[in-house]
Design an enzyme around this catalytic site. Sequence first.
Site, PDB file in Angstrom:
ATOM      1  N   GLY A   9     -17.309 -41.079  36.127  1.00 26.25           N
ATOM      2  CA  GLY A   9     -17.745 -39.687  35.925  1.00 26.25           C
ATOM      3  C   GLY A   9     -19.127 -39.496  36.509  1.00 26.25           C
ATOM      4  O   GLY A   9     -19.509 -40.154  37.477  1.00 26.25           O
ATOM      5  N   ARG A  86     -17.978 -34.779  15.304  1.00 24.88           N
ATOM      6  CA  ARG A  86     -18.578 -36.018  15.794  1.00 24.88           C
ATOM      7  C   ARG A  86     -17.701 -37.227  15.443  1.00 24.88           C
ATOM      8  O   ARG A  86     -17.623 -38.182  16.189  1.00 24.88           O
ATOM      9  CB  ARG A  86     -19.960 -36.210  15.160  1.00 24.88           C
ATOM     10  CG  ARG A  86     -21.031 -35.508  15.916  1.00 24.88           C
ATOM     11  CD  ARG A  86     -22.390 -35.761  15.288  1.00 24.88           C
ATOM     12  NE  ARG A  86     -23.304 -34.710  15.674  1.00 24.88           N
ATOM     13  CZ  ARG A  86     -23.950 -34.670  16.831  1.00 24.88           C
ATOM     14  NH1 ARG A  86     -23.785 -35.626  17.704  1.00 24.88           N
ATOM     15  NH2 ARG A  86     -24.747 -33.674  17.122  1.00 24.88           N
ATOM     16  N   HIS A 173     -30.005 -44.196  19.461  1.00 26.01           N
ATOM     17  CA  HIS A 173     -30.042 -43.146  20.468  1.00 26.01           C
ATOM     18  C   HIS A 173     -29.579 -41.855  19.801  1.00 26.01           C
ATOM     19  O   HIS A 173     -28.426 -41.719  19.448  1.00 26.01           O
ATOM     20  CB  HIS A 173     -29.105 -43.532  21.611  1.00 26.01           C
ATOM     21  CG  HIS A 173     -29.181 -42.605  22.776  1.00 26.01           C
ATOM     22  ND1 HIS A 173     -30.363 -42.227  23.344  1.00 26.01           N
ATOM     23  CD2 HIS A 173     -28.206 -41.987  23.486  1.00 26.01           C
ATOM     24  CE1 HIS A 173     -30.118 -41.423  24.372  1.00 26.01           C
ATOM     25  NE2 HIS A 173     -28.816 -41.263  24.473  1.00 26.01           N
TER      26      HIS A 173
HETATM   27  P1  NAI Z   1     -17.980 -37.786  32.474  1.00 28.07           P
HETATM   28  O1  NAI Z   1     -17.000 -36.986  31.681  1.00 28.07           O
HETATM   29  O2  NAI Z   1     -18.535 -37.219  33.729  1.00 28.07           O
HETATM   30  O3  NAI Z   1     -17.328 -39.216  32.828  1.00 28.07           O
HETATM   31  C1  NAI Z   1     -16.567 -39.969  31.941  1.00 28.07           C
HETATM   32  C2  NAI Z   1     -15.462 -40.637  32.741  1.00 28.07           C
HETATM   33  O4  NAI Z   1     -14.771 -41.556  31.890  1.00 28.07           O
HETATM   34  C3  NAI Z   1     -14.429 -39.651  33.296  1.00 28.07           C
HETATM   35  O5  NAI Z   1     -14.340 -39.780  34.712  1.00 28.07           O
HETATM   36  C4  NAI Z   1     -13.122 -40.081  32.621  1.00 28.07           C
HETATM   37  O6  NAI Z   1     -11.976 -39.924  33.452  1.00 28.07           O
HETATM   38  C5  NAI Z   1     -13.409 -41.558  32.346  1.00 28.07           C
HETATM   39  N1  NAI Z   1     -12.525 -42.150  31.349  1.00 28.07           N
HETATM   40  C6  NAI Z   1     -12.041 -41.607  30.210  1.00 28.07           C
HETATM   41  N2  NAI Z   1     -11.248 -42.481  29.576  1.00 28.07           N
HETATM   42  C7  NAI Z   1     -11.231 -43.603  30.315  1.00 28.07           C
HETATM   43  C8  NAI Z   1     -10.584 -44.852  30.179  1.00 28.07           C
HETATM   44  N3  NAI Z   1      -9.799 -45.120  29.136  1.00 28.07           N
HETATM   45  N4  NAI Z   1     -10.792 -45.777  31.139  1.00 28.07           N
HETATM   46  C9  NAI Z   1     -11.577 -45.522  32.205  1.00 28.07           C
HETATM   47  N5  NAI Z   1     -12.220 -44.353  32.375  1.00 28.07           N
HETATM   48  C10 NAI Z   1     -12.042 -43.412  31.447  1.00 28.07           C
HETATM   49  O7  NAI Z   1     -19.154 -38.141  31.454  1.00 28.07           O
HETATM   50  P2  NAI Z   1     -20.638 -38.637  31.811  1.00 28.07           P
HETATM   51  O8  NAI Z   1     -21.533 -37.465  31.853  1.00 28.07           O
HETATM   52  O9  NAI Z   1     -20.581 -39.551  32.960  1.00 28.07           O
HETATM   53  O10 NAI Z   1     -21.009 -39.436  30.474  1.00 28.07           O
HETATM   54  C11 NAI Z   1     -20.313 -40.614  30.144  1.00 28.07           C
HETATM   55  C12 NAI Z   1     -20.716 -41.123  28.770  1.00 28.07           C
HETATM   56  O11 NAI Z   1     -22.067 -41.557  28.788  1.00 28.07           O
HETATM   57  C13 NAI Z   1     -20.620 -40.078  27.643  1.00 28.07           C
HETATM   58  O12 NAI Z   1     -20.145 -40.702  26.472  1.00 28.07           O
HETATM   59  C14 NAI Z   1     -22.068 -39.660  27.456  1.00 28.07           C
HETATM   60  O13 NAI Z   1     -22.298 -39.151  26.166  1.00 28.07           O
HETATM   61  C15 NAI Z   1     -22.767 -40.979  27.696  1.00 28.07           C
HETATM   62  N6  NAI Z   1     -24.182 -40.891  28.038  1.00 28.07           N
HETATM   63  C16 NAI Z   1     -25.033 -41.776  27.438  1.00 28.07           C
HETATM   64  C17 NAI Z   1     -26.367 -41.806  27.728  1.00 28.07           C
HETATM   65  C18 NAI Z   1     -27.242 -42.822  27.070  1.00 28.07           C
HETATM   66  O14 NAI Z   1     -28.452 -42.667  27.080  1.00 28.07           O
HETATM   67  N7  NAI Z   1     -26.704 -43.867  26.517  1.00 28.07           N
HETATM   68  C19 NAI Z   1     -26.950 -40.838  28.674  1.00 28.07           C
HETATM   69  C20 NAI Z   1     -25.976 -39.998  29.316  1.00 28.07           C
HETATM   70  C21 NAI Z   1     -24.631 -40.018  28.990  1.00 28.07           C
END
Ligand code: NAI
Length: 306
Positions: A9, A86, A173
């Site tokens: 993603g 949540r 976080h």
């Molecule tokens: P996004 O929605 O753009 O990407 C998530 C991807 O995971 C999608 O492409 C989806 O198809 C894929 N996906 C879903 N189920 C899957 C599976 N079973 N196997 C493989 N891929 C799968 O979301 P984004 O913006 O990239 O965020 C991703 C995660 O990171 C979210 O949970 C977000 O809350 C978290 N996050 C954490 C941060 C931190 O500081 N730890 C900062 C920013 C985001």
Amino acid sequence: PRVTIVGAGRVGSTLAQRIAEKNLADVVLLDIVEGMPQGLALDLLEARGLELHNRQISGTNNYADTANSAIVVITAGFPRKPGMSRDDLLKINAKIVVDAAKNAIAHSPHAIFIVVTNPLDVMTYLTWQATNLPRNQVMGMAGVLDSARFETFIALELGVLPADVKAMVLGSHGDLMVPLARYATVNGIPITELLDAATIERLVQRTRNGGAEIVELMHTGGAFFAPASATSLMVESILLNQSRLLPVAAYLQGEYGLNDIVIGVPCRLGCAGVENILELTLSDEENAALQTSAHSVRQNIQRAQE
Ligand code: NAI
């Protein structure tokens, strides 16, 4: 070396770009959506000659293609949708992350895992459990991002170069993170010498709200540029054995009086992963905030497993 990114993603694909363009490792992007990681990988490959690096980037839907990765980064998961609690999100992402961790370790038994999916500390704990790896090999990214946000707000307030500002944010976080304002400096000068208490408190609150501020502005999803940069910094410290001291969500066994939990603490990151955990002397207030933060993570770990 090879780095696998599960979840192609916004965070995952931007991280792939950072890792390849910094010439750190070859990258495998894996997602459940067919064609999407392959397309992104091809796009990144077509930029290779322009960006002057020679890293392999491939996309796949099959864990067999991730074999022998040095590092596996898990960004797979969903953000909260309207009408979803949540708790619902916690359970959905828990299943995705546990699945990803089990599939990835089957092909890369010696990998170091970096978890990015939210709720971060809980997902990191579940990954540690699912992989059954030594605790130094499983960690979560949050503190590097939260600290970068705090540093940015301090730099903006003072009108100084962001790279000259150093700060650390511990704890979980989310709203209960623990920014250590007392330790923040501009090239060694404590910010308490440069800003009044009310201003510092305002910057701390903005840091706590840093993720939400961006979600509110963008409407469609959250931050990904700075999260990808923060994750790539951790990848770099591990692959190049830099021993950087960074706030990392790590599994604790007695440190800070906490046991069998994952939470953000200062860690030295090198080729073994978390090389060691630094135990700072916290003030009563900071320690209370850390314990509150840990309590909430513990409750969510239980909920995820119900
Ligand atoms: P996004 O929605 O753009 O990407 C998530 C991807 O995971 C999608 O492409 C989806 O198809 C894929 N996906 C879903 N189920 C899957 C599976 N079973 N196997 C493989 N891929 C799968 O979301 P984004 O913006 O990239 O965020 C991703 C995660 O990171 C979210 O949970 C977000 O809350 C978290 N996050 C954490 C941060 C931190 O500081 N730890 C900062 C920013 C985001």
